[in-house]
Enzyme design. Structure first.
Site, mmCIF file in Angstrom:
data_model
loop_
_atom_site.group_PDB
_atom_site.id
_atom_site.type_symbol
_atom_site.label_atom_id
_atom_site.label_comp_id
_atom_site.label_asym_id
_atom_site.label_seq_id
_atom_site.Cartn_x
_atom_site.Cartn_y
_atom_site.Cartn_z
ATOM 1 C CB SER A 6 -0.944 -0.005 1.205
ATOM 2 O OG SER A 6 -0.234 -0.242 2.409
ATOM 3 C CD GLU A 8 0.960 7.731 5.245
ATOM 4 O OE1 GLU A 8 0.423 6.759 5.835
ATOM 5 O OE2 GLU A 8 1.696 8.555 5.820
ATOM 6 C CB THR A 39 -1.278 12.232 5.835
ATOM 7 O OG1 THR A 39 -0.908 13.344 4.995
ATOM 8 C CG2 THR A 39 -0.336 11.071 5.578
ATOM 9 C CB ALA A 42 -1.772 19.270 13.444
ATOM 10 C CG HIS A 67 -4.095 9.130 7.371
ATOM 11 N ND1 HIS A 67 -2.943 9.262 8.103
ATOM 12 C CD2 HIS A 67 -3.865 8.135 6.478
ATOM 13 C CE1 HIS A 67 -2.048 8.373 7.671
ATOM 14 N NE2 HIS A 67 -2.595 7.684 6.698
ATOM 15 C CG ASP A 99 0.367 15.038 16.447
ATOM 16 O OD1 ASP A 99 0.378 14.404 17.518
ATOM 17 O OD2 ASP A 99 1.017 14.709 15.443
ATOM 18 C CE1 TYR A 135 3.864 6.378 16.339
ATOM 19 C CE2 TYR A 135 1.896 5.319 17.212
ATOM 20 C CZ TYR A 135 2.498 6.351 16.524
ATOM 21 O OH TYR A 135 1.724 7.366 15.996
ATOM 22 C CG HIS A 139 3.060 7.275 20.691
ATOM 23 N ND1 HIS A 139 3.252 8.489 21.301
ATOM 24 C CD2 HIS A 139 2.231 7.505 19.641
ATOM 25 C CE1 HIS A 139 2.556 9.422 20.656
ATOM 26 N NE2 HIS A 139 1.937 8.850 19.652
ATOM 27 C CE LYS A 155 -3.792 2.449 18.616
ATOM 28 N NZ LYS A 155 -2.871 3.373 17.897
ATOM 29 C CD GLN A 166 6.753 6.742 12.770
ATOM 30 O OE1 GLN A 166 6.789 6.720 11.537
ATOM 31 N NE2 GLN A 166 6.426 7.809 13.463
ATOM 32 C CD GLN A 202 12.179 14.768 3.292
ATOM 33 O OE1 GLN A 202 12.472 13.711 2.726
ATOM 34 N NE2 GLN A 202 11.398 15.666 2.730
ATOM 35 C CG PHE A 206 10.392 13.508 8.314
ATOM 36 C CD1 PHE A 206 10.012 14.832 8.471
ATOM 37 C CD2 PHE A 206 10.240 12.923 7.072
ATOM 38 C CE1 PHE A 206 9.499 15.559 7.420
ATOM 39 C CE2 PHE A 206 9.723 13.643 5.998
ATOM 40 C CZ PHE A 206 9.347 14.965 6.184
ATOM 41 C CG HIS A 256 1.485 1.810 4.559
ATOM 42 N ND1 HIS A 256 0.335 1.893 3.817
ATOM 43 C CD2 HIS A 256 1.689 3.050 5.081
ATOM 44 C CE1 HIS A 256 -0.154 3.125 3.887
ATOM 45 N NE2 HIS A 256 0.650 3.845 4.639
#
Length: 276
Positions: A6, A8, A39, A42, A67, A99, A135, A139, A155, A166, A202, A206, A256
């Site tokens: 998949s 994103e 995505t 925030a 998302h 967020d 995560y 997290h 969840k 992640q 970058q 991130f 993904h």
């Protein structure tokens, strides 16, 4: 059988960005992705752009997953947006806490992603396949590794169908996480999130923000290349390609790819994996 993949994307902010993303998507569709996710900014700040990009992907004949974050949201707003997505033909959501934008208080009627998942199920039944985040390296806001696992388990028990991780570069962290949640009776697919390495500054930025760990040997090699972008990309393809192969051999249910709205790096990785 080839491992499902998949992709994103994030909603572009300019007309030029939209055109570039359309071109990248057409190239990436050669990989026959199971779905493409988009995505959400925030506090839902990009939701109009998210929904517009989702609509484009659906119009191109591909399955699109929106998302959907809940922080700062009311039940009424979430209910309305779910109805909008359902009317668009969306059948898959990536349900997140999300967020808050800088400077905002907590607000809203949801505190955790598990509450959002439970609400979606109560409101829409099985209308949506619900993905959630996890995560493998914990997290960044979790109090303990165990509390992070417990949050993920909640969840799933609230109604999530599967999970996307992640990104990470240590396959052992993924396998350990999967083993740990399986002990809690969680048997949903947990799909590794894959971030191609094309730009070291970058990536480091991130990762510092998201809590994703860059192994020291990778960090040092990237720093040693300086501004040599070709060496960075070649090294990145080797490292991430090896990671994907190890995950595939270890039984990961899919991959993904975080494309960053670019096609070249993901195509090169999938070609190395025999996908194209």
């Amino acid at each position: 059988m080839m491992l499902p993949i998949s992709l994103e994307f994030f909603p572009p902010k300019t007309a030029e960005g939209s055109e570039k993303l359309r071109a990248a998507r057409q190239q990436l569709y050669a990989l026959q992705p199971e779905f493409c996710s988009v995505t959400y900014g925030a506090g839902g700040s990009t939701h109009a752009g998210t929904f517009a990009t989702v609509a484009e992907i659906l119009g191109e004949g591909r399955e699109a997953a929106s998302h959907f974050s809940c922080i700062g949201a009311t039940r009424s707003r979430v209910r309305d947006q779910l109805a909008q997505l359902k009317a668009m033909g969306v059948k898959r959501l990536v349900a997140l806490r999300g967020d808050l934008p800088s400077g905002y208080g907590s607000g809203g009627e949801f505190q955790y992603a598990s509450e959002l998942v439970e609400f979606i199920r109560a409101e829409t039944g099985q209308a949506f396949r619900i993905e959630v985040a996890c995560y493998p390296e914990v997290h960044p806001q979790a109090k303990t590794p165990q509390s992070d696992v417990e949050a993920f388990v909640r969840k799933v028990r609230a109604g999530a169908d599967s999970a996307i991780t992640q990104y990470f570069y240590n396959a052992d962290s993924y396998f350990r996480f999967v083993d740990e949640v399986r002990k809690h009776g969680v048997d949903v697919p947990i799909v590794p999130g894959i971030m191609p390495i094309t730009n070291s500054s970058q990536l480091l930025r991130f990762s510092d923000a998201s809590g994703a760990e860059i192994p020291r040997w990778i960090r040092l090699r990237l720093q040693s290349f300086g501004d040599d972008t070709q060496s960075i990309k070649a090294f990145g393809q080797e490292v991430v390609g090896d990671l994907c192969q190890r995950l595939e051999r270890g039984g990961a249910p899919g991959l993904h790819f975080y494309t960053m709205n670019q096609s070249a790096a993901t195509l090169a990785l999938c070609e190395a994996l025999g996908r194209c």
